[in-house]
Design a protein around this motif. Structure first.
Motif, PDB file in Angstrom:
ATOM      1  N   ASP A  24       0.937  -1.284  -0.085  1.00 26.13           N
ATOM      2  CA  ASP A  24      -0.148   0.012  -0.061  1.00 26.13           C
ATOM      3  C   ASP A  24       0.839   1.136   0.072  1.00 26.13           C
ATOM      4  OD1 ASP A  24      -2.084  -1.638   0.136  1.00 26.13           O
ATOM      5  OD2 ASP A  24      -2.692  -1.222   2.320  1.00 26.13           O
ATOM      6  N   GLU A 283      -4.248  -4.963 -13.515  1.00 26.49           N
ATOM      7  CA  GLU A 283      -4.526  -4.591 -12.017  1.00 26.49           C
ATOM      8  C   GLU A 283      -3.295  -4.777 -11.062  1.00 26.49           C
ATOM      9  OE1 GLU A 283      -6.877  -4.978  -8.396  1.00 26.49           O
ATOM     10  OE2 GLU A 283      -6.486  -3.561 -10.122  1.00 26.49           O
ATOM     11  N   ARG A 286      -1.736  -1.422 -11.322  1.00 29.07           N
ATOM     12  CA  ARG A 286      -2.266  -0.468 -10.306  1.00 29.07           C
ATOM     13  C   ARG A 286      -1.986  -0.531  -8.966  1.00 29.07           C
ATOM     14  NH1 ARG A 286      -6.232   0.109  -7.176  1.00 29.07           N
ATOM     15  NH2 ARG A 286      -6.422  -2.177  -6.862  1.00 29.07           N
ATOM     16  N   TYR A 287      -2.285  -1.619  -8.539  1.00 31.76           N
ATOM     17  CA  TYR A 287      -2.308  -2.138  -7.220  1.00 31.76           C
ATOM     18  C   TYR A 287      -0.813  -1.736  -6.526  1.00 31.76           C
ATOM     19  CZ  TYR A 287      -2.691  -4.982  -3.019  1.00 31.76           C
ATOM     20  OH  TYR A 287      -2.687  -5.377  -1.565  1.00 31.76           O
ATOM     21  N   ARG A 325      -5.405   4.285  -6.273  1.00 30.55           N
ATOM     22  CA  ARG A 325      -5.988   3.827  -5.003  1.00 30.55           C
ATOM     23  C   ARG A 325      -7.126   4.582  -4.810  1.00 30.55           C
ATOM     24  NH1 ARG A 325      -3.804  -0.132  -2.000  1.00 30.55           N
ATOM     25  NH2 ARG A 325      -1.973  -1.097  -3.168  1.00 30.55           N
ATOM     26  N   ASP A 334      -8.038  -0.809  -2.381  1.00 31.43           N
ATOM     27  CA  ASP A 334      -7.051  -1.416  -1.349  1.00 31.43           C
ATOM     28  C   ASP A 334      -6.991  -2.868  -1.686  1.00 31.43           C
ATOM     29  OD1 ASP A 334      -6.081   0.929  -0.728  1.00 31.43           O
ATOM     30  OD2 ASP A 334      -7.147   0.965   1.129  1.00 31.43           O
ATOM     31  N   LYS A 335      -7.926  -3.477  -2.469  1.00 35.84           N
ATOM     32  CA  LYS A 335      -8.114  -4.843  -2.534  1.00 35.84           C
ATOM     33  C   LYS A 335      -7.296  -5.281  -3.928  1.00 35.84           C
ATOM     34  CE  LYS A 335     -11.590  -8.511  -3.264  1.00 35.84           C
ATOM     35  NZ  LYS A 335     -13.015  -8.625  -3.349  1.00 35.84           N
ATOM     36  N   LEU A 336      -6.748  -6.339  -3.938  1.00 34.78           N
ATOM     37  CA  LEU A 336      -6.154  -6.855  -5.267  1.00 34.78           C
ATOM     38  C   LEU A 336      -7.176  -7.874  -5.832  1.00 34.78           C
ATOM     39  CD1 LEU A 336      -3.921  -7.400  -7.123  1.00 34.78           C
ATOM     40  CD2 LEU A 336      -3.201  -9.036  -5.870  1.00 34.78           C
TER      41      LEU A 336
END
Length: 406
Positions: A24, A283, A286-287, A325, A334-336
């Motif tokens: 994070d 994803e 992004r994450y 985020r 905040d979820k993958l």
């Protein structure tokens, strides 16, 4: 760690310290996104650029022709003293504005077009399979960074540019210094000169002995006609070589840690079809957003972004990690979630300076993730996540080592 600056009340130090979750962005960045989306921060030299955290503001900033990417302009908020010294010494198109930026970038566009990169997929697959063969035949546990994550993009970018892979220890050493937040000015300049000298000699060699690679095309094209000097070509090559392996190597390793910590997501990547795999790469980009100290700019004139008036000459930082985020764009950010439609992320930047090599990075990541998890379905961390050494000390985020077993 380099995040531990002191600052006057009201001006948070930047970059900021991460929290307990290593994937994070810093918690303070998350707070700013919600409560103070545009604010002043203080960086290493005492200057106080504007920090933008909202997705829409970050995209607006990076697309605005009234802001400059030129680190030589007064007010530009350089990442570190070493990065500032290096960019004062050598200028590449990433630090130019149009039309100069566009002219230099056009020289390389053909080498990174989606169709050309797709034609490289079989060779990338061959490289990935060969490295996995070697890792499986070697001792356990293995360091996934040295055995796999770093060699994959290094081999690919070397073949694309025409750089001898046999020289990888040299350019890996230089690259590590160039992306370090802790390298001194002297160390950064020394590494820059070493790498520039090496690449200039390589370009000169290609003039008389051209092959089918980027350096040969530069040497027999713009260098031969006088449109570009040998040092210009070397500077361009330095950017491509360093960025071409550092970013993807860190994404392969850090993405693997994130997936191993989310086994349902790893199973989806391993077992899903090609469309899901491509989606999963977006994803993960992004994450994780491994360029984690913001995209830096300076205002050329007075303008307004995100409701804030910015004056000419003021520094600007677009915090792409926390913009990725932003829940207005990515629900439950905040979820993958590898099924999320995340292609509109800003991990590659935005606007005219959006990453040139993103088509290549996407193919490398798709091949690396899918093949690794299918061929080693029992892949597991050989050390707890909280014992891994994360790259807080680097401009590009990742892990220094990744012990794995199977």
């Amino acid at each position: 760690m380099p995040e531990a600056h002191t600052a006057e009340p009201g001006h948070a130090p930047f970059p900021m310290s991460r929290g307990r979750c290593p994937f994070d962005p810093p918690p303070e960045l998350g707070r700013k996104l919600h409560d103070e989306p545009v604010s002043r921060v203080r960086i290493w030299d005492g200057s106080e650029p504007w920090l933008f955290t909202r997705y829409e503001d970050v995209r607006a900033l990076l697309a605005d022709p009234r802001v400059s990417a030129d680190p030589g302009r007064a007010g530009y908020p350089a990442q570190t003293p070493g990065v500032k010294a290096r960019r004062d010494r050598v200028k590449s198109f990433i630090g130019m504005d149009d039309p100069e930026h566009a002219a230099q970038r056009r020289l390389l566009t053909g080498d990174f077009m989606v169709k050309k990169v797709q034609r490289m997929r079989p060779r990338i697959q061959q490289i990935v399979d060969g490295l996995i063969d070697e890792m499986l035949a070697g001792p356990k546990p293995a360091d996934l960074v040295q055995a796999f994550a770093l060699p994959v993009p290094s081999l690919v970018i070397c073949e694309l540019l025409g750089v001898p892979y046999a020289d990888r220890d040299f350019f890996h050493r230089c690259s590590k210094i160039l992306v370090s937040r802790e390298a001194t000015v002297e160390e950064s300049l020394a590494a820059t000169e070493e790498l520039l000298d090496y690449l200039a000699r390589l370009v000169e060699k290609k003039i008389g002995e051209p092959a089918d690679d980027v350096f040969s095309r530069l040497a027999t094209g713009p260098v031969a006609t006088g449109a570009m000097t040998v040092e210009d070509a070397a500077a361009m090559g330095q950017l491509l070589l360093v960025a071409g392996h550092e970013t993807t190597a860190n994404m392969i390793a850090l993405g693997t840690v994130a997936l191993l910590e989310n086994p349902d997501q790893l199973a989806a990547v391993r077992d899903g079809d090609d469309a899901l795999l491509a989606n999963a790469v977006e994803e993960l980009l992004r994450y994780l957003t491994i360029v984690h100290s913001g995209r830096r700019r300076v205002a050329l004139e007075d303008l307004e972004i995100g409701g804030q008036t910015v004056r000419a000459g003021e520094g600007l930082v677009a915090a792409t990690d926390v913009a990725n985020r932003d829940e207005t764009q990515f629900p439950e950010p905040d979820k993958l979630d590898v099924t999320r439609k995340a292609r509109h992320h800003v991990a590659f930047g935005y606007g005219v300076h959006q990453c040139l090599g993103q088509p290549l990075a996407r193919v490398e990541l798709q091949v690396a993730y899918r093949t690794l998890y299918r061929r080693i379905p029992a892949l597991a961390l050989a050390a707890p996540v909280d014992e891994l050494k994360f790259k807080h000390d680097m401009v590009v985020y990742g892990v220094h080592e990744l012990p794995v077993t199977w």
